[in-house]
Design a protein around this motif. Sequence first.
Motif, PDB file in Angstrom:
ATOM      1  N   THR A 293      32.657  40.216  49.411  1.00 27.01           N
ATOM      2  CA  THR A 293      33.676  39.798  48.245  1.00 27.01           C
ATOM      3  C   THR A 293      34.668  40.697  47.697  1.00 27.01           C
ATOM      4  O   THR A 293      35.605  40.478  47.294  1.00 27.01           O
ATOM      5  CB  THR A 293      32.673  39.501  47.183  1.00 27.01           C
ATOM      6  OG1 THR A 293      31.705  40.615  46.996  1.00 27.01           O
ATOM      7  CG2 THR A 293      31.833  38.268  47.534  1.00 27.01           C
TER       8      THR A 293
ATOM      9  N   ASP B 121      38.884  40.594  47.492  1.00 27.32           N
ATOM     10  CA  ASP B 121      39.690  41.044  46.406  1.00 27.32           C
ATOM     11  C   ASP B 121      40.579  41.961  46.507  1.00 27.32           C
ATOM     12  O   ASP B 121      41.587  41.828  45.899  1.00 27.32           O
ATOM     13  CB  ASP B 121      38.510  41.505  45.092  1.00 27.32           C
ATOM     14  CG  ASP B 121      37.854  40.346  44.773  1.00 27.32           C
ATOM     15  OD1 ASP B 121      38.087  39.016  44.909  1.00 27.32           O
ATOM     16  OD2 ASP B 121      36.590  40.850  44.085  1.00 27.32           O
TER      17      ASP B 121
ATOM     18  N   PHE C  86      38.031  32.187  53.231  1.00 23.27           N
ATOM     19  CA  PHE C  86      37.846  31.832  51.787  1.00 23.27           C
ATOM     20  C   PHE C  86      39.471  31.079  51.126  1.00 23.27           C
ATOM     21  O   PHE C  86      40.056  30.855  51.839  1.00 23.27           O
ATOM     22  CB  PHE C  86      38.001  33.286  51.102  1.00 23.27           C
ATOM     23  CG  PHE C  86      39.100  34.271  51.490  1.00 23.27           C
ATOM     24  CD1 PHE C  86      40.307  34.487  50.495  1.00 23.27           C
ATOM     25  CD2 PHE C  86      39.207  34.885  52.811  1.00 23.27           C
ATOM     26  CE1 PHE C  86      41.394  35.080  51.008  1.00 23.27           C
ATOM     27  CE2 PHE C  86      40.531  35.894  52.737  1.00 23.27           C
ATOM     28  CZ  PHE C  86      41.397  35.741  52.024  1.00 23.27           C
TER      29      PHE C  86
ATOM     30  N   GLY D   4      41.408  30.099  47.334  1.00 20.29           N
ATOM     31  CA  GLY D   4      41.831  30.517  45.780  1.00 20.29           C
ATOM     32  C   GLY D   4      42.968  31.492  45.754  1.00 20.29           C
ATOM     33  O   GLY D   4      43.569  31.494  46.818  1.00 20.29           O
TER      34      GLY D   4
ATOM     35  N   LYS E 127      37.269  32.708  46.551  1.00 19.74           N
ATOM     36  CA  LYS E 127      35.919  32.512  46.945  1.00 19.74           C
ATOM     37  C   LYS E 127      35.841  32.193  48.187  1.00 19.74           C
ATOM     38  O   LYS E 127      36.500  31.289  48.859  1.00 19.74           O
ATOM     39  CB  LYS E 127      35.534  31.367  45.992  1.00 19.74           C
ATOM     40  CG  LYS E 127      34.258  30.711  45.963  1.00 19.74           C
ATOM     41  CD  LYS E 127      34.004  29.523  45.390  1.00 19.74           C
ATOM     42  CE  LYS E 127      32.620  28.966  45.160  1.00 19.74           C
ATOM     43  NZ  LYS E 127      32.398  27.748  44.384  1.00 19.74           N
ATOM     44  N   ARG E 128      34.653  32.705  48.970  1.00 23.01           N
ATOM     45  CA  ARG E 128      34.456  32.421  50.248  1.00 23.01           C
ATOM     46  C   ARG E 128      33.750  31.209  50.343  1.00 23.01           C
ATOM     47  O   ARG E 128      33.250  30.173  49.338  1.00 23.01           O
ATOM     48  CB  ARG E 128      33.170  33.396  50.816  1.00 23.01           C
ATOM     49  CG  ARG E 128      33.986  34.852  50.962  1.00 23.01           C
ATOM     50  CD  ARG E 128      32.897  35.444  51.844  1.00 23.01           C
ATOM     51  NE  ARG E 128      31.832  35.634  51.082  1.00 23.01           N
ATOM     52  CZ  ARG E 128      30.955  36.908  51.659  1.00 23.01           C
ATOM     53  NH1 ARG E 128      31.394  37.463  52.728  1.00 23.01           N
ATOM     54  NH2 ARG E 128      29.722  37.203  51.000  1.00 23.01           N
ATOM     55  N   THR E 129      34.078  30.368  51.292  1.00 20.69           N
ATOM     56  CA  THR E 129      33.613  28.901  51.280  1.00 20.69           C
ATOM     57  C   THR E 129      32.617  28.568  52.426  1.00 20.69           C
ATOM     58  O   THR E 129      31.985  29.706  53.048  1.00 20.69           O
ATOM     59  CB  THR E 129      34.864  27.971  52.257  1.00 20.69           C
ATOM     60  OG1 THR E 129      35.166  28.397  53.567  1.00 20.69           O
ATOM     61  CG2 THR E 129      36.173  28.502  51.580  1.00 20.69           C
TER      62      THR E 129
ATOM     63  N   GLN F  72      24.770  34.927  48.644  1.00 21.27           N
ATOM     64  CA  GLN F  72      25.437  34.591  47.393  1.00 21.27           C
ATOM     65  C   GLN F  72      24.935  35.632  46.472  1.00 21.27           C
ATOM     66  O   GLN F  72      25.521  35.787  45.379  1.00 21.27           O
ATOM     67  CB  GLN F  72      25.093  33.242  46.980  1.00 21.27           C
ATOM     68  CG  GLN F  72      25.415  32.174  47.771  1.00 21.27           C
ATOM     69  CD  GLN F  72      27.048  32.116  47.798  1.00 21.27           C
ATOM     70  OE1 GLN F  72      27.519  32.222  46.821  1.00 21.27           O
ATOM     71  NE2 GLN F  72      27.573  31.971  49.172  1.00 21.27           N
TER      72      GLN F  72
ATOM     73  N   ARG G 205      25.746  40.459  46.803  1.00 20.43           N
ATOM     74  CA  ARG G 205      26.547  40.695  45.404  1.00 20.43           C
ATOM     75  C   ARG G 205      25.990  41.495  44.320  1.00 20.43           C
ATOM     76  O   ARG G 205      26.406  41.319  43.171  1.00 20.43           O
ATOM     77  CB  ARG G 205      27.295  39.413  45.153  1.00 20.43           C
ATOM     78  CG  ARG G 205      27.790  38.494  46.147  1.00 20.43           C
ATOM     79  CD  ARG G 205      28.417  36.989  45.769  1.00 20.43           C
ATOM     80  NE  ARG G 205      29.130  36.442  46.832  1.00 20.43           N
ATOM     81  CZ  ARG G 205      29.767  35.258  46.741  1.00 20.43           C
ATOM     82  NH1 ARG G 205      29.860  34.648  45.393  1.00 20.43           N
ATOM     83  NH2 ARG G 205      30.294  34.915  47.631  1.00 20.43           N
TER      84      ARG G 205
END
Length: 412
Positions: free
Chosen positions: A134, A138, A199, A201, A207-209, A288, A292
């Motif tokens: 993540t 970013d 991802f 967005g 956001k990862r898919t 998820q 994180r």
Amino acid sequence: MPSPSFNRAIVIVLDGVGIGELPDAAQYGDRGCDTLGHIANRVRLEVPTLRALGLGRVASLGESPRSGNAGGAVGRMAEASAGKDSVTGHWEMMGVVLKEPFPVFSDGFPPGVIADFSRSVGRPVIGNKAASGTEIIDELGAEQMRSGSLIVYTSADSVFQIAAHEAIVPVPELYRACEIAYKLVAEGLGVGRVIARPFVGSPGAFKRTANRRDYALPPAGETLLDRLTVASIPVIAIGKIDDLFAGRGITVARHTASDDEGMDRLEGEMADTDSGLIFANLVDFDTQYGHRNDVEGYAGNLERFDQRLSAIIPRLRHDDLLIVTADHGNDPTTAGTDHSREYVPLLVIGSRVHQGVDLGTRTTFADLGQTLADVFAVGPLAHGTSFLDEIVGGGPKGSALHQQAGSGSSRR
């Protein structure tokens, strides 16, 4: 022929739900890790089904000391293989113990390999370092969108991960890039997995898919799954199981986008599959929440699973064997975001499973596979000690939850 006791086995792997550091955890940088215990220290866990099945005997769930009755057989398993990733854990469950870990590239992959990969896919490469999935999108997602490049990154595990925005690099193209990378780093360097990480967005809100795909090396030895398929015994793979075994030994693969979908698929297969092995991985705990460092989210997912588990136990048939376990830890309370070297739970449920059996500390995950090899009469496997006799031996039969639901008889 399956054993006289069981005709169908259901194995649910809670990806990353460890229950305390292994003796060699410090060698992996994981001293003091305790995924479930540390979550329970911060969040009051409402997991009545798991408690009733005896999880509190082997894990810290907030009560002190560890205690509670067990509605089935309970123990914990240590990993004998070198490593702490999903491939290693799942292979060991099915009978393959790795003496050497997969290679890791914590400083990034060799420049020559990256150059070959970039030339082969026709796109530039950015990143090439160890990073949180993540965090790296970013950091580099906007640049990836501007340049049309591919983000390559790794972790403490043996993985070559490729991230790209789905609007810039279509998912089929990303999969083709992974196939090219597989030849270069999996077949060429022995890396355990190549992973597609698409991802969507905009900058600041990437956001990862659910279009992740794993490309794993085939198992390094014969697995329980191989034995079952040779014997024409169905093997139903749910979640990323098919990917972790490179499709080998799988009769039907059901890929999923979430743990809820995984449990939906599991319930469907319980209705449709009369015999054989239903093998499910629930990956959201790991991807998820663990990676994180989301303690609250992790706790919530445990509680959702507990509710789903309470719904499937009454649906077990008299000749079903249900096993709930994990493949490694992923402690969300630590500073890092990688997997952790931990014991994993072993909860064994069914009307023919004797209540309160203490399975102790198993020295290898392969004990699970060896037990299933006994169940389906396809053993012995190369590694592991079966606990089948322990769970069908003396003592009161049947999970209390199973009996209360009025499902399944204890006839032999």
